[in-house]
Scaffold this motif. Structure first.
Motif, PDB file in Angstrom:
ATOM      1  N   GLY A 140      22.651   4.104  71.538  1.00 17.05           N
ATOM      2  CA  GLY A 140      23.614   3.805  72.594  1.00 17.05           C
ATOM      3  C   GLY A 140      23.672   2.320  72.909  1.00 17.05           C
ATOM      4  O   GLY A 140      24.762   1.746  73.071  1.00 17.05           O
ATOM      5  N   ASP A 141      22.508   1.689  72.997  1.00 22.14           N
ATOM      6  CA  ASP A 141      22.454   0.261  73.292  1.00 22.14           C
ATOM      7  C   ASP A 141      23.085  -0.561  72.161  1.00 22.14           C
ATOM      8  O   ASP A 141      23.851  -1.503  72.411  1.00 22.14           O
ATOM      9  N   TYR A 142      22.762  -0.199  70.927  1.00 18.11           N
ATOM     10  CA  TYR A 142      23.319  -0.936  69.784  1.00 18.11           C
ATOM     11  C   TYR A 142      24.831  -0.791  69.741  1.00 18.11           C
ATOM     12  O   TYR A 142      25.558  -1.780  69.537  1.00 18.11           O
ATOM     13  N   SER A 143      25.307   0.434  69.934  1.00 16.60           N
ATOM     14  CA  SER A 143      26.756   0.679  69.906  1.00 16.60           C
ATOM     15  C   SER A 143      27.474  -0.121  70.981  1.00 16.60           C
ATOM     16  O   SER A 143      28.545  -0.691  70.757  1.00 16.60           O
ATOM     17  N   ALA A 144      26.891  -0.153  72.190  1.00 19.39           N
ATOM     18  CA  ALA A 144      27.514  -0.888  73.291  1.00 19.39           C
ATOM     19  C   ALA A 144      27.567  -2.382  73.000  1.00 19.39           C
ATOM     20  O   ALA A 144      28.567  -3.065  73.304  1.00 19.39           O
ATOM     21  N   HIS A 176      23.534  12.037  76.056  1.00 23.32           N
ATOM     22  CA  HIS A 176      23.759  10.713  75.490  1.00 23.32           C
ATOM     23  C   HIS A 176      24.061  10.760  73.986  1.00 23.32           C
ATOM     24  O   HIS A 176      24.136   9.709  73.341  1.00 23.32           O
ATOM     25  N   ILE A 177      24.225  11.966  73.442  1.00 26.44           N
ATOM     26  CA  ILE A 177      24.519  12.152  72.026  1.00 26.44           C
ATOM     27  C   ILE A 177      25.990  12.530  71.883  1.00 26.44           C
ATOM     28  O   ILE A 177      26.496  13.375  72.631  1.00 26.44           O
ATOM     29  N   ALA A 178      26.668  11.915  70.929  1.00 28.70           N
ATOM     30  CA  ALA A 178      28.094  12.187  70.731  1.00 28.70           C
ATOM     31  C   ALA A 178      28.325  13.655  70.365  1.00 28.70           C
ATOM     32  O   ALA A 178      27.545  14.240  69.603  1.00 28.70           O
ATOM     33  N   ALA A 195      35.641   2.594  56.910  1.00 27.31           N
ATOM     34  CA  ALA A 195      34.396   2.059  57.463  1.00 27.31           C
ATOM     35  C   ALA A 195      34.381   2.255  58.977  1.00 27.31           C
ATOM     36  O   ALA A 195      35.402   2.116  59.639  1.00 27.31           O
ATOM     37  N   PRO A 196      33.229   2.588  59.535  1.00 25.32           N
ATOM     38  CA  PRO A 196      33.150   2.764  60.985  1.00 25.32           C
ATOM     39  C   PRO A 196      33.343   1.444  61.716  1.00 25.32           C
ATOM     40  O   PRO A 196      33.014   0.379  61.195  1.00 25.32           O
ATOM     41  N   ALA A 197      33.869   1.520  62.938  1.00 24.90           N
ATOM     42  CA  ALA A 197      34.059   0.310  63.733  1.00 24.90           C
ATOM     43  C   ALA A 197      32.719  -0.340  64.057  1.00 24.90           C
ATOM     44  O   ALA A 197      32.586  -1.565  64.052  1.00 24.90           O
ATOM     45  N   VAL A 198      31.721   0.480  64.361  1.00 32.77           N
ATOM     46  CA  VAL A 198      30.354   0.040  64.603  1.00 32.77           C
ATOM     47  C   VAL A 198      29.469   0.806  63.630  1.00 32.77           C
ATOM     48  O   VAL A 198      29.701   1.988  63.378  1.00 32.77           O
ATOM     49  N   MET A 199      28.456   0.154  63.080  1.00 34.89           N
ATOM     50  CA  MET A 199      27.649   0.778  62.033  1.00 34.89           C
ATOM     51  C   MET A 199      27.017   2.084  62.486  1.00 34.89           C
ATOM     52  O   MET A 199      26.767   2.980  61.673  1.00 34.89           O
ATOM     53  N   THR A 200      26.765   2.232  63.769  1.00 22.51           N
ATOM     54  CA  THR A 200      26.141   3.455  64.273  1.00 22.51           C
ATOM     55  C   THR A 200      27.134   4.587  64.519  1.00 22.51           C
ATOM     56  O   THR A 200      26.715   5.707  64.829  1.00 22.51           O
ATOM     57  N   ASP A 201      28.432   4.331  64.404  1.00 14.32           N
ATOM     58  CA  ASP A 201      29.415   5.398  64.610  1.00 14.32           C
ATOM     59  C   ASP A 201      29.196   6.520  63.597  1.00 14.32           C
ATOM     60  O   ASP A 201      28.952   6.263  62.419  1.00 14.32           O
ATOM     61  N   GLY A 202      29.322   7.761  64.046  1.00 12.80           N
ATOM     62  CA  GLY A 202      29.216   8.894  63.137  1.00 12.80           C
ATOM     63  C   GLY A 202      27.820   9.158  62.631  1.00 12.80           C
ATOM     64  O   GLY A 202      27.640   9.786  61.578  1.00 12.80           O
ATOM     65  N   TYR A 203      26.806   8.718  63.375  1.00 15.14           N
ATOM     66  CA  TYR A 203      25.412   8.897  62.954  1.00 15.14           C
ATOM     67  C   TYR A 203      25.000  10.368  62.983  1.00 15.14           C
ATOM     68  O   TYR A 203      25.659  11.223  63.597  1.00 15.14           O
ATOM     69  N   SER A 204      23.876  10.659  62.338  1.00 12.87           N
ATOM     70  CA  SER A 204      23.228  11.968  62.452  1.00 12.87           C
ATOM     71  C   SER A 204      21.769  11.745  62.824  1.00 12.87           C
ATOM     72  O   SER A 204      21.242  10.637  62.708  1.00 12.87           O
ATOM     73  N   LEU A 205      21.138  12.825  63.285  1.00 14.65           N
ATOM     74  CA  LEU A 205      19.758  12.762  63.764  1.00 14.65           C
ATOM     75  C   LEU A 205      18.924  13.840  63.094  1.00 14.65           C
ATOM     76  O   LEU A 205      19.466  14.819  62.559  1.00 14.65           O
ATOM     77  N   GLU A 206      17.623  13.687  63.185  1.00 17.43           N
ATOM     78  CA  GLU A 206      16.694  14.688  62.660  1.00 17.43           C
ATOM     79  C   GLU A 206      15.768  15.152  63.777  1.00 17.43           C
ATOM     80  O   GLU A 206      15.420  14.377  64.670  1.00 17.43           O
ATOM     81  N   MET A 207      15.374  16.421  63.730  1.00 22.29           N
ATOM     82  CA  MET A 207      14.454  16.970  64.715  1.00 22.29           C
ATOM     83  C   MET A 207      13.585  18.033  64.050  1.00 22.29           C
ATOM     84  O   MET A 207      13.867  18.468  62.927  1.00 22.29           O
TER      85      MET A 207
END
Length: 293
Positions: free
Chosen positions: A285-289, A41-43, A15-27
Motif C-alpha cells: 500500500g505504501d509503495y503504491s501510494a 487493505h487488499i485489492a 504494463a501496470p501503472a505502478v509495478m505493484t498493481d495486480g499483485y498476488s500474495l501467498e499464505m
C-alpha cells in the motif's frame, strides 16, 4: 497468445501503472486470522496462493480457500505432487476445493520429498489425471526458476517448462508461471528475455520477498536455494556484515519497474510474506501510494 482473462479477471497485458498493481500474495492454512486482519487493505479479487505445507490437513487447506473466497479474493491452492498419497486424495482435494471454495486456479509443484508418498512424482503426473479440467479449473500455475534448480541443468529446466505449458494448453487451461523469489532484478530480466525468445508467452509473476528480518530472509534464501551473495544483497539494500533489523523490497521492485518493457511480455508480482501478511500488505500500500501517477 495465452488468454489472460483465464489467468485472472483483472489481468491486463499492458504494463501496470505502478509495478505493484495486480499483485498476488501467498499464505498458509494457519494464516486465516492474519488474512482477515489485512483484508480491508487488499485489492478485491487479489489472487491468494495457499501453500501445501507438510503437517497441514486437507480440511485446513480447504478452510483457508473458503476464507479467501469469502473475503472477496481469488484462492489458488498449491498441490505438491510428491506429498499426495493417492489418486483419491488428489481427487478429493480438487473436487472439494472447486465445490466449496469456487477454486478456478491451482498451482502445481513436484515438492521436496525425494521419494513420493503416492503415485505422483512430478507436475506432469498431476496434470495427466485430467482432474483439473474436469472440475472446471481455468488456469494452472507452474514454477519458474531464474536462479536455476539444484537438480536440473538449464536445458532441462527450459524443456520441462515448455512441456508443462503445452500440456496445460492442450487440456483447455491457461498456464501461469510463478517464479521463485529473488533479491536481484538482473536474473529475472535475463530469464524473462530468454523465456520470450523461446516462444513461451504465458503470463509471469515474479516472486518478491515481503519485508522481513534480515536473518529471516537469508534463512529462506538458504532453504530455497536462492542466490544471496554479498553483492546481490548489497543491491537489495542489505549488508551481510550487519544482520540486525529488517529489509523491504523497495530497490528490487524499483529495478524491476525500470527494467521491464514490452519485450518481457505480461508480468506482475507475487509476494512471499516472510515477515507476515500484514507487514507485506502495508508495504504494498505504501509503495503504491508513493508511485501513483
Amino acid at each position: 497468445m495465452t488468454a489472460s482473462s483465464a489467468i485472472h479477471p483483472a489481468w491486463a497485458l499492458a504494463a501496470p501503472a505502478v509495478m505493484t498493481d495486480g499483485y498476488s500474495l501467498e499464505m498458509t492454512a494457519k494464516d486465516i486470522d492474519a488474512l482477515r486482519a489485512a483484508a480491508p487493505h487488499i485489492a478485491p479479487e487479489t489472487p491468494i496462493a495457499i501453500t501445501f505445507l507438510p503437517g497441514e490437513s486437507m480440511d485446513a487447506r480447504i478452510a483457508a480457500a473458503v476464507t479467501v473466497r469469502s473475503l472477496g479474493f481469488e484462492p489458488m491452492p498449491h498441490l505438491s505432487a510428491r506429498r499426495i498419497g493417492s489418486l483419491d486424495e488428489l481427487a478429493a482435494m480438487v473436487e472439494r476445493s472447486t465445490a466449496e471454495a469456487g477454486v478456478q486456479r491451482v498451482f502445481l509443484v513436484a515438492g521436496d520429498p525425494p521419494i513420493p508418498a503416492g503415485p505422483f512424482a512430478d507436475t506432469m503426473s498431476l496434470l495427466r489425471t485430467g482432474l483439473f479440467e474436469r472440475n472446471g479449473i481455468k488456469a494452472v500455475g507452474i514454477a519458474g526458476h531464474p536462479d536455476g534448480h539444484p537438480e536440473m541443468d538449464s536445458d532441462a529446466l527450459w524443456a520441462v517448462l515448455a512441456e508443462k505449458r503445452v500440456e496445460i494448453e492442450s487440456r483447455g487451461m491457461a498456464p501461469l508461471i510463478v517464479t521463485q523469489f529473488g533479491f536481484d532484478a538482473a536474473p529475472f530480466l535475463t530469464w524473462l528475455r530468454e523465456l520470450r525468445s523461446r516462444g513461451i508467452d504465458a503470463p509471469v509473476r515474479i516472486g518478491v520477498p515481503g519485508p522481513a528480518g534480515i536473518k529471516t530472509l537469508l534463512r529462506y534464501a538458504a532453504h530455497c536455494g536462492v542466490g544471496a551473495s554479498a553483492s546481490v544483497m548489497t543491491k537489495y539494500g542489505v549488508s551481510l556484515t550487519r544482520l540486525l533489523g529488517t529489509a523491504g523490497p523497495d530497490k528490487l521492485v524499483d529495478a524491476l519497474a525500470r527494467g521491464i518493457g514490452p519485450e518481457h511480455g505480461a508480468v506482475r508480482l507475487h509476494f512471499y510474506p516472510f515477515g507476515g501478511l500484514s507487514r507485506t500488505v502495508e508495504w504494498i500500500g505504501d509503495y503504491s501510494a508513493r508511485h501513483a501517477r
